[in-house]
Scaffold this motif. Structure first.
Motif, mmCIF file in Angstrom:
data_model
loop_
_atom_site.group_PDB
_atom_site.id
_atom_site.type_symbol
_atom_site.label_atom_id
_atom_site.label_comp_id
_atom_site.label_asym_id
_atom_site.label_seq_id
_atom_site.Cartn_x
_atom_site.Cartn_y
_atom_site.Cartn_z
ATOM 1 N N PHE A 13 -10.751 -6.309 5.592
ATOM 2 C CA PHE A 13 -10.424 -7.444 4.856
ATOM 3 C C PHE A 13 -9.923 -8.663 6.051
ATOM 4 C CE2 PHE A 13 -10.094 -4.843 1.261
ATOM 5 C CZ PHE A 13 -10.699 -5.386 0.285
ATOM 6 N N PRO A 14 -11.028 -9.040 6.674
ATOM 7 C CA PRO A 14 -10.884 -10.031 7.811
ATOM 8 C C PRO A 14 -9.657 -10.996 7.943
ATOM 9 C CG PRO A 14 -13.046 -9.778 7.491
ATOM 10 C CD PRO A 14 -12.679 -9.368 6.557
ATOM 11 N N VAL A 42 -1.249 -16.011 1.168
ATOM 12 C CA VAL A 42 -1.726 -15.989 -0.178
ATOM 13 C C VAL A 42 -1.120 -17.217 -0.941
ATOM 14 C CG1 VAL A 42 -2.067 -14.846 -2.528
ATOM 15 C CG2 VAL A 42 -2.440 -13.625 -0.059
ATOM 16 N N ALA A 43 0.396 -17.232 -0.805
ATOM 17 C CA ALA A 43 0.987 -18.040 -1.537
ATOM 18 C C ALA A 43 0.476 -19.413 -1.120
ATOM 19 C CB ALA A 43 2.505 -17.917 -1.295
ATOM 20 N N GLU A 44 0.173 -19.680 0.173
ATOM 21 C CA GLU A 44 -0.102 -21.081 0.739
ATOM 22 C C GLU A 44 -1.407 -21.403 0.537
ATOM 23 O OE1 GLU A 44 1.293 -20.889 4.752
ATOM 24 O OE2 GLU A 44 3.303 -20.845 4.024
ATOM 25 N N GLY A 45 -2.085 -20.301 -0.018
ATOM 26 C CA GLY A 45 -3.681 -20.669 -0.059
ATOM 27 C C GLY A 45 -4.563 -20.427 0.874
ATOM 28 N N GLN A 46 -4.092 -19.888 1.841
ATOM 29 C CA GLN A 46 -4.876 -19.540 3.167
ATOM 30 C C GLN A 46 -5.866 -18.258 3.086
ATOM 31 O OE1 GLN A 46 -1.319 -19.519 5.863
ATOM 32 N NE2 GLN A 46 -2.259 -21.442 6.825
ATOM 33 N N ILE A 47 -5.233 -17.540 2.243
ATOM 34 C CA ILE A 47 -6.044 -16.240 1.815
ATOM 35 C C ILE A 47 -6.275 -16.194 0.263
ATOM 36 C CG2 ILE A 47 -5.698 -14.106 1.346
ATOM 37 C CD1 ILE A 47 -4.210 -13.427 3.955
ATOM 38 N N SER A 48 -7.541 -16.234 -0.141
ATOM 39 C CA SER A 48 -7.845 -16.205 -1.769
ATOM 40 C C SER A 48 -6.973 -14.992 -2.297
ATOM 41 C CB SER A 48 -9.462 -16.086 -1.799
ATOM 42 O OG SER A 48 -9.788 -15.693 -2.966
ATOM 43 N N GLU A 49 -6.599 -15.760 -3.442
ATOM 44 C CA GLU A 49 -5.746 -14.660 -4.433
ATOM 45 C C GLU A 49 -6.898 -13.417 -4.784
ATOM 46 O OE1 GLU A 49 -3.092 -14.599 -8.470
ATOM 47 O OE2 GLU A 49 -3.336 -16.626 -6.982
ATOM 48 N N SER A 50 -8.052 -13.873 -5.245
ATOM 49 C CA SER A 50 -8.950 -12.977 -5.432
ATOM 50 C C SER A 50 -9.255 -11.969 -4.562
ATOM 51 C CB SER A 50 -10.423 -13.352 -6.009
ATOM 52 O OG SER A 50 -10.936 -13.939 -4.823
ATOM 53 N N ARG A 51 -9.206 -12.294 -3.274
ATOM 54 C CA ARG A 51 -9.492 -11.168 -2.084
ATOM 55 C C ARG A 51 -8.435 -10.239 -1.916
ATOM 56 N NH1 ARG A 51 -13.421 -9.140 0.195
ATOM 57 N NH2 ARG A 51 -12.864 -9.375 2.448
ATOM 58 N N TYR A 52 -7.282 -10.991 -2.040
ATOM 59 C CA TYR A 52 -5.862 -10.218 -1.939
ATOM 60 C C TYR A 52 -5.655 -9.117 -3.171
ATOM 61 C CZ TYR A 52 -0.778 -9.090 -1.851
ATOM 62 O OH TYR A 52 0.270 -8.533 -1.745
ATOM 63 N N VAL A 53 -6.101 -9.442 -4.189
ATOM 64 C CA VAL A 53 -6.232 -8.821 -5.503
ATOM 65 C C VAL A 53 -7.166 -7.591 -5.295
ATOM 66 C CG1 VAL A 53 -6.827 -8.325 -7.928
ATOM 67 C CG2 VAL A 53 -5.501 -10.176 -6.928
ATOM 68 N N SER A 54 -8.648 -7.967 -4.471
ATOM 69 C CA SER A 54 -9.358 -6.846 -4.128
ATOM 70 C C SER A 54 -8.756 -5.871 -3.243
ATOM 71 C CB SER A 54 -10.432 -7.503 -3.381
ATOM 72 O OG SER A 54 -11.386 -8.105 -4.454
ATOM 73 N N TYR A 55 -7.782 -6.346 -2.251
ATOM 74 C CA TYR A 55 -7.303 -5.607 -1.269
ATOM 75 C C TYR A 55 -6.374 -4.630 -1.976
ATOM 76 C CZ TYR A 55 -3.635 -4.240 2.063
ATOM 77 O OH TYR A 55 -2.720 -3.746 2.962
ATOM 78 N N LEU A 56 -5.414 -4.978 -3.025
ATOM 79 C CA LEU A 56 -4.521 -4.301 -3.709
ATOM 80 C C LEU A 56 -5.229 -3.092 -4.627
ATOM 81 C CD1 LEU A 56 -2.054 -6.956 -4.941
ATOM 82 C CD2 LEU A 56 -1.641 -5.581 -2.820
ATOM 83 N N LYS A 57 -6.682 -3.481 -5.086
ATOM 84 C CA LYS A 57 -7.280 -2.414 -5.984
ATOM 85 C C LYS A 57 -7.791 -1.298 -4.996
ATOM 86 C CE LYS A 57 -8.368 -5.555 -9.745
ATOM 87 N NZ LYS A 57 -9.530 -6.139 -10.440
ATOM 88 N N VAL A 58 -8.093 -1.704 -3.755
ATOM 89 C CA VAL A 58 -8.488 -0.582 -2.743
ATOM 90 C C VAL A 58 -7.323 0.087 -2.407
ATOM 91 C CG1 VAL A 58 -9.423 -0.120 -0.718
ATOM 92 C CG2 VAL A 58 -10.453 -1.949 -2.023
ATOM 93 N N LEU A 59 -6.311 -0.191 -2.225
ATOM 94 C CA LEU A 59 -4.967 0.541 -1.909
ATOM 95 C C LEU A 59 -4.763 1.411 -3.142
ATOM 96 C CD1 LEU A 59 -2.327 -1.863 -0.253
ATOM 97 C CD2 LEU A 59 -3.884 -0.151 0.731
#
Length: 68
Positions: A13-14, A42-59
């Motif tokens: 996840f670059p 993520v909170a500041e909108g610099q990383i998309s929340e959907s990408r962060y959620v995808s990261y969490l799902k992979v974990l």
């Protein structure tokens, strides 16, 4: 298929990998640690929340096998 360890997930996840060095802890999982630069981004909108959620799902996945 690609096999990887949980501590390697952020490399795929670059946008997360870019902020990870700024975390307070070198072994931050970006899930619950204080001083996490990724969670802040993520909170500041610099990383998309959907990408962060995808990261969490992979974990959460026990197999950690994904197509690249």
């Amino acid at each position: 298929m690609v096999d990887f360890e949980k501590d390697e997930v952020s490399r795929y996840f670059p946008e997360i990998f870019r902020f990870a060095p700024d975390c307070q802890y070198y072994n931050c999982t970006h899930t619950h640690e204080p001083g996490c630069a990724v969670q802040q981004a993520v909170a500041e909108g610099q990383i998309s929340e959907s990408r962060y959620v995808s990261y969490l799902k992979v974990l959460e996945d026990e197999n950690l096998k994904y197509r690249k």
